[in-house]
Enzyme design. Structure first.
Site, PDB file in Angstrom:
ATOM      1  N   SER A   1       0.833  -1.196   0.000  1.00 17.90           N
ATOM      2  CA  SER A   1       0.000   0.000   0.000  1.00 17.90           C
ATOM      3  C   SER A   1       0.863   1.239   0.000  1.00 17.90           C
ATOM      4  O   SER A   1       1.975   1.238   0.531  1.00 17.90           O
ATOM      5  CB  SER A   1      -0.885   0.013   1.245  1.00 17.90           C
ATOM      6  OG  SER A   1      -0.041   0.114   2.374  1.00 17.90           O
ATOM      7  N   LYS A   2       0.323   2.282  -0.592  1.00 18.21           N
ATOM      8  CA  LYS A   2       1.138   3.485  -0.756  1.00 18.21           C
ATOM      9  C   LYS A   2       1.412   4.171   0.576  1.00 18.21           C
ATOM     10  O   LYS A   2       2.300   5.008   0.672  1.00 18.21           O
ATOM     11  CB  LYS A   2       0.492   4.434  -1.756  1.00 18.21           C
ATOM     12  CG  LYS A   2      -0.838   5.002  -1.368  1.00 18.21           C
ATOM     13  CD  LYS A   2      -1.319   5.916  -2.469  1.00 18.21           C
ATOM     14  CE  LYS A   2      -2.757   6.323  -2.208  1.00 18.21           C
ATOM     15  NZ  LYS A   2      -3.447   6.794  -3.379  1.00 18.21           N
ATOM     16  N   ARG A   3       0.667   3.819   1.594  1.00 19.68           N
ATOM     17  CA  ARG A   3       0.946   4.399   2.912  1.00 19.68           C
ATOM     18  C   ARG A   3       2.280   3.914   3.457  1.00 19.68           C
ATOM     19  O   ARG A   3       2.918   4.579   4.248  1.00 19.68           O
ATOM     20  CB  ARG A   3      -0.132   3.986   3.905  1.00 19.68           C
ATOM     21  CG  ARG A   3      -1.371   4.758   3.680  1.00 19.68           C
ATOM     22  CD  ARG A   3      -2.217   4.796   4.908  1.00 19.68           C
ATOM     23  NE  ARG A   3      -3.410   5.539   4.587  1.00 19.68           N
ATOM     24  CZ  ARG A   3      -4.385   5.755   5.412  1.00 19.68           C
ATOM     25  NH1 ARG A   3      -4.310   5.260   6.630  1.00 19.68           N
ATOM     26  NH2 ARG A   3      -5.430   6.453   5.052  1.00 19.68           N
TER      27      ARG A   3
END
Ligand code: GLU
Length: 495
Positions: A251-253
């Protein structure tokens, strides 16, 4: 003839997961002397954008993955953009209706909500209960002529077991009772992914479907549709999903997931492709550094590793270092650097931002160097020195990040207007709002114009820097993020 495809939905940044699927689909096809296609799955009108489609095509091309047929290069089985194939889906939905494999469903969302709630309260899987499949032809005709909105759903056997074959996993059994009577055509007349993917894979003569394991649960529906149409089923190969180092879904987080980020950071496409290949497969010799040609030459789909592949940016960086040192002589490196950013176009973007502030040429590098860096070195103390209160600074950075993640128009004036409005809605003075952003973007509190700098950096590096600044400030805990998210959402309605 082996034919594979990658079928991205143009609803966001070009994802490394898309490149991963494209790479394996490409290698499998090429190893068999076959063809690799690119199809744009843009039936979700509200979320699909032309800009996203373009960056996906550009990113895959940058990586060096060439497709034989696709929306930009054409081909005998086009169109390769689903939004241009609507009559085909309509006709196929109609044939399912005519043959009794699908039915019109007029249920309101209220009825569906209640049904789902009751099923879940009773411990059942939420699933359409088949109400409208019992309607008579007269009922259906009457509703349609009365203009009642409807969807078309597929029929699913009430009992029994569906067995799908996955090349990597063998047979997978799923009870029909677990399979929903999937919507095939939405109220707006557009097909859903499930109908469109089956129709297109068949008409485009795809022999092997290589895609992420998150689609395994959809495979029984697809298999049923193949049966209803009387078509042969392509072979299914579900790849293990890419993961964050903590094993959660990539995930981009937690990791930069946009291919463009790696391009803008100055990674070599060969290294990114090599790394993606390494995540699911290895050369028989165990050598970790290999080119696309070597991967094609030695590829063996049955040797795909089934362990959860962890996307580790540090490892990618290490591999990139090897590519840089072992494959580029000084001349080639100079060419690459100039292609990347040390070129006239880049200078022409930078000069207008700094000209007023320099006296001699040697002033340029110290002032504009941050526009050619990855993540600037910043320290928490820099934020502490600001007038902006620490709690407010975190909020400004986090809300700006969410705002920038949604921003699809990356022009300076649009960024400025959007962030200014965010500051006003948050009731934070514009100076206090911009100060932490200045540090995040440039590493300093004095720098060339902020929004123009964001344009030069591009969306991925800009967002990465804001994320990096938040981490420098100690990061945002899950609990805190939840609270902030609620607050941001509330602001959203005022924005
Ligand atoms: N459009 C789907 C996606 O974005 C394609 C899934 C598939 O390969 O069937 O992942």
């Amino acid at each position: 003839m082996v034919r594979t495809r990658v079928a991205p939905s143009p609803t966001g940044d070009p994802h490394v997961g898309t490149a991963y699927m494209a790479l394996f689909s490409y290698c499998f096809a090429k190893q068999h002397g076959g063809e690799f296609l690119l199809r744009i799955e843009d039936t979700d009108l509200a979320r699909s954008t032309k800009a996203s489609e373009q960056t996906i095509l550009d990113s895959l091309k940058w990586l060096g993955l060439q497709w034989d047929e696709g929306p930009d290069v054409g081909g005998p089985k086009g169109a390769y953009r689903q939004s241009e194939r609507l009559p085909i889906y309509k006709a196929h939905t109609q044939s399912l209706l005519d043959n009794g494999h699908a039915f019109h469903c007029f249920c309101t969302s209220e009825r569906l909500d209640e049904m789902r709630k009751a099923q879940m309260a009773g411990g059942q899987t939420a699933r359409y209960d088949g109400f409208c499949s019992q309607l008579t032809a007269e009922d259906v005709a009457a509703q349609i002529s009365a203009g009642t909105p409807f969807v078309v759903r597929m029929k699913v056997p009430a009992s029994g077991v569906c067995t799908i074959q996955d090349r990597l996993r063998g047979p997978i059994e799923i009870d029909y009772a677990q399979i929903d009577m999937q919507v095939l055509q939405k109220t707006d007349g557009f097909p859903t992914y499930h109908l469109a993917v089956v129709v297109d894979d068949h008409l485009m003569e795809i022999t092997h479907i290589i895609r992420g394991e998150e689609w395994i649960n959809s495979a029984p529906k697809h298999q049923l549709l193949y049966e209803y149409f009387g078509w042969p089923m392509p072979e299914l190969i579900h790849m293990p999903l890419l993961r964050n180092p903590d094993k959660s879904k990539l995930s981009k987080r937690k990791n930069p997931t946009s291919i463009r980020f790696y391009k803008d950071m100055g990674y070599m496409p060969e290294a990114v492709l090599n790394y993606l290949g390494m995540l699911g497969w290895s050369l028989p010799s165990g050598e970790e550094k290999f080119s696309l040609e070597e991967m094609v030459a030695h590829f063996d789909i049955d040797r795909i590793s089934m362990g959860a592949p962890v996307f580790d940016v540090e490892k990618l960086k290490w591999l990139n270092g090897r590519w840089l040192r072992e494959t580029l002589d000084d001349e080639a490196l100079a060419d690459r650097l100039s292609d990347w950013a040390f070129n006239r176009d880049k200078l022409m973007q930078i000069i207008p931002l700094i000209k007023e502030r320099v006296e001699v040429f040697s002033d340029v590098a110290p002032l504009a160097g941050f526009l050619l860096e990855g993540l600037p070195l910043i320290e928490a103390e820099q934020f502490a020195k600001l007038k902006t209160e620490p709690g407010v600074a975190i909020k400004v950075l986090q809300f700006s990040l969410w705002h920038l993640e949604q921003a699809s128009d990356w022009r300076s004036e649009v960024l400025q207007a959007g962030l200014k409005q965010l500051a006003e809605t948050m009731d934070v003075k514009i100076r206090d709002f911009l100060a932490p952003l200045f540090i995040a973007i440039s590493g300093r509190s004095v720098a060339p114009p902020l929004f123009d700098s964001m344009v030069v950096l591009g969306p991925d590096l800009t967002r990465a820097r804001v994320r990096h600044a938040l981490n420098t400030l100690g990061g945002v805990s899950k609990k805190q993020a939840k609270k902030l998210e609620a607050e941001y959402r509330q602001l959203g309605s005022a924005l």
